[in-house]
Motif scaffolding. Structure first.
Motif, PDB file in Angstrom:
ATOM      1  N   ARG A   1       8.888 -27.648  37.811  1.00 12.31           N
ATOM      2  CA  ARG A   1       8.913 -29.095  38.083  1.00 12.31           C
ATOM      3  C   ARG A   1       9.914 -29.462  39.163  1.00 12.31           C
ATOM      4  O   ARG A   1       9.845 -30.551  39.715  1.00 12.31           O
ATOM      5  CB  ARG A   1       9.229 -29.868  36.805  1.00 12.31           C
TER       6      ARG A   1
ATOM      7  N   TYR B   1      10.484 -27.716  42.054  1.00 10.49           N
ATOM      8  CA  TYR B   1      10.151 -27.246  43.399  1.00 10.49           C
ATOM      9  C   TYR B   1       8.697 -27.531  43.753  1.00 10.49           C
ATOM     10  O   TYR B   1       7.825 -27.548  42.897  1.00 10.49           O
ATOM     11  CB  TYR B   1      10.416 -25.741  43.514  1.00 10.49           C
ATOM     12  N   THR B   2       8.481 -27.721  45.054  1.00  4.81           N
ATOM     13  CA  THR B   2       7.126 -27.878  45.581  1.00  4.81           C
ATOM     14  C   THR B   2       6.902 -26.806  46.639  1.00  4.81           C
ATOM     15  O   THR B   2       7.840 -26.178  47.107  1.00  4.81           O
ATOM     16  CB  THR B   2       6.928 -29.265  46.234  1.00  4.81           C
ATOM     17  N   GLY B   3       5.661 -26.609  47.021  1.00  2.00           N
ATOM     18  CA  GLY B   3       5.334 -25.685  48.101  1.00  2.00           C
ATOM     19  C   GLY B   3       4.981 -24.289  47.639  1.00  2.00           C
ATOM     20  O   GLY B   3       5.044 -23.355  48.434  1.00  2.00           O
TER      21      GLY B   3
ATOM     22  N   VAL C   1      12.889 -33.395  43.115  1.00  2.00           N
ATOM     23  CA  VAL C   1      11.969 -32.350  43.554  1.00  2.00           C
ATOM     24  C   VAL C   1      12.370 -31.921  44.955  1.00  2.00           C
ATOM     25  O   VAL C   1      12.619 -32.749  45.825  1.00  2.00           O
ATOM     26  CB  VAL C   1      10.515 -32.866  43.533  1.00  2.00           C
TER      27      VAL C   1
ATOM     28  N   LYS D   1      11.806 -28.705  48.160  1.00  2.00           N
ATOM     29  CA  LYS D   1      10.945 -27.666  48.688  1.00  2.00           C
ATOM     30  C   LYS D   1      11.589 -26.307  48.423  1.00  2.00           C
ATOM     31  O   LYS D   1      12.819 -26.179  48.423  1.00  2.00           O
ATOM     32  CB  LYS D   1      10.789 -27.894  50.196  1.00  2.00           C
TER      33      LYS D   1
ATOM     34  N   TYR E   1      10.542 -20.531  41.610  1.00  3.18           N
ATOM     35  CA  TYR E   1       9.573 -21.526  41.141  1.00  3.18           C
ATOM     36  C   TYR E   1       9.219 -21.305  39.673  1.00  3.18           C
ATOM     37  O   TYR E   1       9.079 -22.254  38.912  1.00  3.18           O
ATOM     38  CB  TYR E   1       8.310 -21.465  41.997  1.00  3.18           C
TER      39      TYR E   1
ATOM     40  N   GLU F   1       2.073 -23.195  46.990  1.00  2.66           N
ATOM     41  CA  GLU F   1       0.850 -22.776  47.674  1.00  2.66           C
ATOM     42  C   GLU F   1       1.184 -22.135  49.020  1.00  2.66           C
ATOM     43  O   GLU F   1       0.609 -21.112  49.399  1.00  2.66           O
ATOM     44  CB  GLU F   1      -0.098 -23.965  47.888  1.00  2.66           C
TER      45      GLU F   1
END
Length: 128
Positions: A70, A72-74, A21, A23, A65, A76
């Motif tokens: 699954r 990538y994060t961030g 994972v 960012k 994204y 929001e």
């Protein structure tokens, strides 16, 4: 010639076999540009340029994204950056429209320039 489209996409994994994972790459940049576009919104053009660039970066991250949520994060923070860029764009556009209207209401660019020069002369006379 091999058909690359038919091959399954291999996800990057760590030693455990889990997905790595990471960012989203442009989140911080688009967030900073969104904040700067709101700060510089009174100048009109600068806020517009910063807002457009920041919105493009945020939209690029959102598309990235959506291709693989699954990995990538961030998202929001990217959505927040997108909203800030839209707000900066709207305020900058309104400021630019108002500036153009003000110049035209005075009688054009030459009349606007003469009004500014007259104000400067009055300010200098008041200081003496």
């Amino acid at each position: 010639m091999e058909n690359y489209e038919s091959q399954a996409y291999q996800q990057p994994t760590n030693d455990n076999g889990n997905y790595m994972v990471s960012k989203l790459p442009n989140t911080t940049g688009s967030l900073v540009l969104g904040i700067l576009s709101i700060i510089c919104c009174c100048s009109g053009v600068i806020g517009l340029v910063l807002g457009i660039i920041g919105l493009m970066l945020a939209n690029k991250d959102i598309k990235l994204y959506q291709t693989n949520p699954r990995q990538y994060t961030g998202i929001e923070t990217t959505n927040t950056a997108r909203i800030l860029n839209i707000i900066g764009l709207v305020i900058s556009a309104l400021s630019l429209i108002y500036s153009i209207y003000s110049i035209m209401a005075v009688g054009g660019w030459n009349a606007y320039y003469e009004t500014i020069q007259e104000s400067i002369r009055q300010a200098q006379a008041a200081q003496q």
